[in-house]
Design an enzyme around this catalytic site. Sequence first.
Site, PDB file in Angstrom:
ATOM      1  N   LYS A  22       0.853  -1.217   0.000  1.00  0.00           N
ATOM      2  CA  LYS A  22       0.000   0.000   0.000  1.00  0.00           C
ATOM      3  C   LYS A  22       0.871   1.243   0.000  1.00  0.00           C
ATOM      4  O   LYS A  22       0.657   2.166  -0.785  1.00  0.00           O
ATOM      5  CB  LYS A  22      -0.875   0.007   1.250  1.00  0.00           C
ATOM      6  CG  LYS A  22      -1.490   1.372   1.593  1.00  0.00           C
ATOM      7  CD  LYS A  22      -2.389   1.357   2.793  1.00  0.00           C
ATOM      8  CE  LYS A  22      -1.801   1.900   4.026  1.00  0.00           C
ATOM      9  NZ  LYS A  22      -1.640   3.333   4.166  1.00  0.00           N
ATOM     10  N   ASN A  23       1.891   1.271   0.860  1.00  0.00           N
ATOM     11  CA  ASN A  23       2.660   2.515   1.027  1.00  0.00           C
ATOM     12  C   ASN A  23       3.710   2.730  -0.040  1.00  0.00           C
ATOM     13  O   ASN A  23       4.364   3.779  -0.055  1.00  0.00           O
ATOM     14  CB  ASN A  23       3.252   2.572   2.440  1.00  0.00           C
ATOM     15  CG  ASN A  23       2.156   2.768   3.474  1.00  0.00           C
ATOM     16  OD1 ASN A  23       1.012   3.083   3.135  1.00  0.00           O
ATOM     17  ND2 ASN A  23       2.482   2.550   4.730  1.00  0.00           N
ATOM     18  N   ARG A  92      -5.425  10.851   4.087  1.00  0.00           N
ATOM     19  CA  ARG A  92      -4.318  11.772   4.357  1.00  0.00           C
ATOM     20  C   ARG A  92      -3.269  11.684   3.257  1.00  0.00           C
ATOM     21  O   ARG A  92      -2.651  12.673   2.874  1.00  0.00           O
ATOM     22  CB  ARG A  92      -3.716  11.398   5.705  1.00  0.00           C
ATOM     23  CG  ARG A  92      -2.473  12.152   5.977  1.00  0.00           C
ATOM     24  CD  ARG A  92      -1.699  11.656   7.137  1.00  0.00           C
ATOM     25  NE  ARG A  92      -0.352  12.136   7.031  1.00  0.00           N
ATOM     26  CZ  ARG A  92       0.025  13.381   7.294  1.00  0.00           C
ATOM     27  NH1 ARG A  92      -0.870  14.250   7.670  1.00  0.00           N
ATOM     28  NH2 ARG A  92       1.275  13.743   7.154  1.00  0.00           N
ATOM     29  N   CYS A 116      -5.645  12.247  12.489  1.00  0.00           N
ATOM     30  CA  CYS A 116      -6.448  11.034  12.599  1.00  0.00           C
ATOM     31  C   CYS A 116      -6.234  10.457  14.000  1.00  0.00           C
ATOM     32  O   CYS A 116      -5.559  11.059  14.830  1.00  0.00           O
ATOM     33  CB  CYS A 116      -6.079  10.031  11.510  1.00  0.00           C
ATOM     34  SG  CYS A 116      -4.422   9.422  11.687  1.00  0.00           S
ATOM     35  N   ARG A 121      -0.628  14.756  12.873  1.00  0.00           N
ATOM     36  CA  ARG A 121      -0.096  14.554  11.510  1.00  0.00           C
ATOM     37  C   ARG A 121      -0.068  15.852  10.700  1.00  0.00           C
ATOM     38  O   ARG A 121      -0.674  15.991   9.656  1.00  0.00           O
ATOM     39  CB  ARG A 121      -0.880  13.466  10.799  1.00  0.00           C
ATOM     40  CG  ARG A 121      -0.916  12.188  11.613  1.00  0.00           C
ATOM     41  CD  ARG A 121      -1.487  11.031  10.911  1.00  0.00           C
ATOM     42  NE  ARG A 121      -0.538  10.513   9.916  1.00  0.00           N
ATOM     43  CZ  ARG A 121      -0.841   9.465   9.143  1.00  0.00           C
ATOM     44  NH1 ARG A 121      -2.014   8.909   9.233  1.00  0.00           N
ATOM     45  NH2 ARG A 121       0.017   9.020   8.248  1.00  0.00           N
ATOM     46  N   ILE A 123       1.570  18.964   8.299  1.00  0.00           N
ATOM     47  CA  ILE A 123       2.279  18.856   7.010  1.00  0.00           C
ATOM     48  C   ILE A 123       3.323  19.969   6.867  1.00  0.00           C
ATOM     49  O   ILE A 123       3.754  20.290   5.762  1.00  0.00           O
ATOM     50  CB  ILE A 123       1.295  18.908   5.818  1.00  0.00           C
ATOM     51  CG1 ILE A 123       0.456  20.193   5.837  1.00  0.00           C
ATOM     52  CG2 ILE A 123       0.403  17.671   5.785  1.00  0.00           C
ATOM     53  CD1 ILE A 123      -0.358  20.415   4.567  1.00  0.00           C
ATOM     54  N   ASP A 124       3.733  20.545   7.999  1.00  0.00           N
ATOM     55  CA  ASP A 124       4.705  21.653   7.962  1.00  0.00           C
ATOM     56  C   ASP A 124       6.006  21.268   7.255  1.00  0.00           C
ATOM     57  O   ASP A 124       6.573  22.072   6.508  1.00  0.00           O
ATOM     58  CB  ASP A 124       4.987  22.152   9.384  1.00  0.00           C
ATOM     59  CG  ASP A 124       5.432  21.024  10.321  1.00  0.00           C
ATOM     60  OD1 ASP A 124       4.858  19.910  10.236  1.00  0.00           O
ATOM     61  OD2 ASP A 124       6.365  21.230  11.090  1.00  0.00           O
ATOM     62  N   LEU A 125       6.458  20.043   7.439  1.00  0.00           N
ATOM     63  CA  LEU A 125       7.729  19.634   6.803  1.00  0.00           C
ATOM     64  C   LEU A 125       7.568  19.556   5.279  1.00  0.00           C
ATOM     65  O   LEU A 125       8.478  19.915   4.526  1.00  0.00           O
ATOM     66  CB  LEU A 125       8.191  18.282   7.360  1.00  0.00           C
ATOM     67  CG  LEU A 125       8.373  18.189   8.876  1.00  0.00           C
ATOM     68  CD1 LEU A 125       8.920  16.817   9.260  1.00  0.00           C
ATOM     69  CD2 LEU A 125       9.286  19.288   9.412  1.00  0.00           C
ATOM     70  N   ASP A 305       4.112   1.014  12.108  1.00  0.00           N
ATOM     71  CA  ASP A 305       2.866   0.394  11.608  1.00  0.00           C
ATOM     72  C   ASP A 305       2.660  -1.015  12.140  1.00  0.00           C
ATOM     73  O   ASP A 305       1.570  -1.568  12.005  1.00  0.00           O
ATOM     74  CB  ASP A 305       2.861   0.369  10.071  1.00  0.00           C
ATOM     75  CG  ASP A 305       2.740   1.774   9.508  1.00  0.00           C
ATOM     76  OD1 ASP A 305       3.014   1.960   8.312  1.00  0.00           O
ATOM     77  OD2 ASP A 305       2.415   2.695  10.283  1.00  0.00           O
ATOM     78  N   ARG A 397      -8.720  -0.661   4.219  1.00  0.00           N
ATOM     79  CA  ARG A 397      -7.935   0.431   3.604  1.00  0.00           C
ATOM     80  C   ARG A 397      -6.529  -0.051   3.259  1.00  0.00           C
ATOM     81  O   ARG A 397      -5.861   0.494   2.407  1.00  0.00           O
ATOM     82  CB  ARG A 397      -7.824   1.622   4.559  1.00  0.00           C
ATOM     83  CG  ARG A 397      -9.133   2.315   4.793  1.00  0.00           C
ATOM     84  CD  ARG A 397      -8.968   3.623   5.484  1.00  0.00           C
ATOM     85  NE  ARG A 397      -8.120   4.543   4.709  1.00  0.00           N
ATOM     86  CZ  ARG A 397      -8.090   5.855   4.936  1.00  0.00           C
ATOM     87  NH1 ARG A 397      -8.827   6.370   5.913  1.00  0.00           N
ATOM     88  NH2 ARG A 397      -7.331   6.643   4.220  1.00  0.00           N
TER      89      ARG A 397
END
Length: 418
Positions: A22-23, A92, A116, A121, A123-125, A305, A397
Amino acid sequence: MEYLEIKGGNPLKGEVRIQGSKNAALPILSAVILHRGTTVLRNCPKIIDVVYMLEILKDFGCRVSWEKEELVIDASKLLDCQVAECYGRQMRSSIMLLGSLLGRMKEACVSYPGGCVIGARPIDLHLAALERLGAVFTEEPAGLKAVCRQPVGAAVSLPFPSVGATENVILLASLAEGTTILENAAREPEIVELCRFLNCMGGSVRGAGTSRLVITGVKELHDTEFTIMPDRIVAGTYMLMTAAAGGEVLLRDAPLEQLECVRRVLEQMGVKQEHGEHGIRISCGGRPRCIEELSTSPYPGFPTDLQSPLLAALSAARGSSCVRETIFEARFKIVEELCRMGADIRIEGEKAVIQGVPRLYGTDLTARELRGGAALVLAAAAAEGTSRIYQYHYIARGYENIIRDLQSLGVVVRYLRS
Ligand code: EPZ
């Protein structure tokens, strides 16, 4: 309401082929739009997150079709660069379309991905890194608007080896003017796979798997056919399930080299492992052993994970274990559900202390996110009696067909609607 009914307590027996990752699939699906042409993907997992991503690509104007087991995507004509709110909020990982939309369309509009269950989580980076390549962001009612008229290679350094931020930089830098040096890049196998895919398309990414990437922008990419690697987290889930429930299983196509850290932990737990050309054979008789202390960490450390599935497996172990979660600030939510099965786990800040118990008991359970849901399935397979796991969609998912997989491992499981 849909749920899984699992009759647990029997040792596992059988074999399962590990699905595509998935990732790896999600950033690769984002990268597909960098190319004004056709891409053929094999071993792409048929999971809910991939379905969402394909709907987004179709909204952009891509032509998408499944031809037997091959996914064919024609991204020749892109008409839109806005990620629909419904998908942006649901998933996300739609944030990793930023880099490829800016590379291809020079602009993008995405909704702020919500936090979540497992954490805020932010997203600044991502934003700080993409700004180094020339992106400009503004917050609008429709969401986050991004423009990058002329992407230019630059020196970028990440304060933390964020997987998603690394992927966004690679995607935008692949079509930028000049070369980008990315320091403190994530080293996950999914990053290596994205780099391999981009290089197959005619991109130029060097240093994959190290924390220093050198990405030289190219004018255009070309058609390619690509097979996505197996999912190390799915393989690790079934390895830990065998530790908890006992038995003997063969995991075909399990990516051994990517599971080094997980295999060391399983050895400490007394789980036997033999690997051959077809995959890895796992066996465990009786209760597994506990482990001293383990911390999750970026690759090649123990993957966050698999932290929830590990807690579930250690709940059935002999003795007391300690697991520290260092990546996400709220990834112990599943403990409450495990304790309702008779597990003895107490949380002390970022540490979980697990006192193994002789048996877990089946009961009604609710999944609240993907890997916590997988941990409940693992515990239910090991527990005595019947469990019903609600909110099954979270598990779907990331697990292509966990019912099929469990049945091929000898677990008595049904999908039911009440
Ligand atoms: C990816 O998420 C994975 N998702 C996650 O898998 C995985 O747990 C995570 O990497 C870590 O390995 C996908 O690949 C689709 P990060 P990502 O950016 O990219 C903080 C699963 O179950 N951070 O490495 O979102 C963040 O809050 C999922 O398959 C910032 O502070 O992970 C977290 O604490 C869950 N600012 C840490 O870094 C940012 O801008 C790691 O996040 C970005 C991240």
